[in-house]
Design an enzyme around this catalytic site. Sequence first.
Site, mmCIF file in Angstrom:
data_model
loop_
_atom_site.group_PDB
_atom_site.id
_atom_site.type_symbol
_atom_site.label_atom_id
_atom_site.label_comp_id
_atom_site.label_asym_id
_atom_site.label_seq_id
_atom_site.Cartn_x
_atom_site.Cartn_y
_atom_site.Cartn_z
ATOM 1 C CE1 TYR A 184 -3.865 2.341 0.656
ATOM 2 C CE2 TYR A 184 -2.407 3.334 2.289
ATOM 3 C CZ TYR A 184 -3.561 3.377 1.523
ATOM 4 O OH TYR A 184 -4.405 4.469 1.612
ATOM 5 C CE LYS A 209 -3.495 5.017 -1.732
ATOM 6 N NZ LYS A 209 -4.579 5.391 -2.656
#
Length: 246
Positions: free
Chosen positions: A169, A173
């Site tokens: 994750y 990002k």
Amino acid sequence: MSDTESSRTERPCALITGANKGLGREVARQLGLRGMTVLAGARDRSRGTRAVEELRQSGIDAHFIHLDVDDESSVSAAADRIARELGRLDVLVNNAGVVEDDIAPSATTSTLAERIYRTNVFGVIATTHAMLPLLRESDAGRIVNLSSRLGSLAKAADFAAPHRALLAYNSSKAALNSLTLHYAREFAGSPLKVNSATPGYVATDLNGHRGTRTVEEGARVVVTLATLDKDGPTGGFFDEDGPVAW
Ligand SMILES: NC(=O)c1ccc[n+]([C@@H]2O[C@H](COP(=O)([O-])OP(=O)(O)OC[C@H]3O[C@@H](n4cnc5c(N)ncnc54)[C@H](OP(=O)(O)O)[C@@H]3O)[C@@H](O)[C@H]2O)c1
């Protein structure tokens, strides 16, 4: 759009991916209350139409658009429909995102990382690529990418500060922030602005509602970046209080 009488609307039009719940639905609500026509993208028809019905009950000109960012044919069908029915797009909010369970970086497999990147990175590229011709038809195109403080390399590099180490994750990002910079560079000098937003730790399904902020609070920075005037920034990473370290 064709499901109401407001085809070829003169209002600004905003497409929000993953608008059936959480931050996406709230961004759709706040943009709709500002008078925009809202195209609520969702991969599941019944969840999407339910969200649109709720938005309409608040007087918002909202329309469901089927959009699974993992599926290029769904993305291009959505772009074709917007081109046919509206002819342009003023705002794209790349909101759809997924996260992995809280596991150590060393426990993360490439299969898991591929799944996360597929939505959080490749889904954004697919959607942006398909919508760019429509955004370039706008006098004031705006793209907002839903990033996260967890994607900040500056924060990850600060070993003295606590940091939730979600390998797939967080790095997805960080990659998303890189996309923001590269699109912003390409379109610098044109009306199109591209920025990343971090909403803070917001209580949604993504984190089992452990977040400490409300969706109303989290959506604010996204709405600010989606409605920047012509002197507003491009190629930045922002929270509600201003720039965030990459
Ligand atoms: N909550 C936070 O604290 C926080 C903090 C920083 C950044 N963010 C970012 O904010 C964005 C929204 O998160 P949230 O907290 O609102 O999470 P959420 O409540 O879990 O909502 C995620 C949305 O993304 C949709 N989605 C997932 N995969 C999709 C796909 N392939 N195609 C289309 N839609 C898809 C989901 O649809 P389904 O209902 O069909 O699954 C849902 O509508 C994410 O990008 C997230 O990374 C959140």
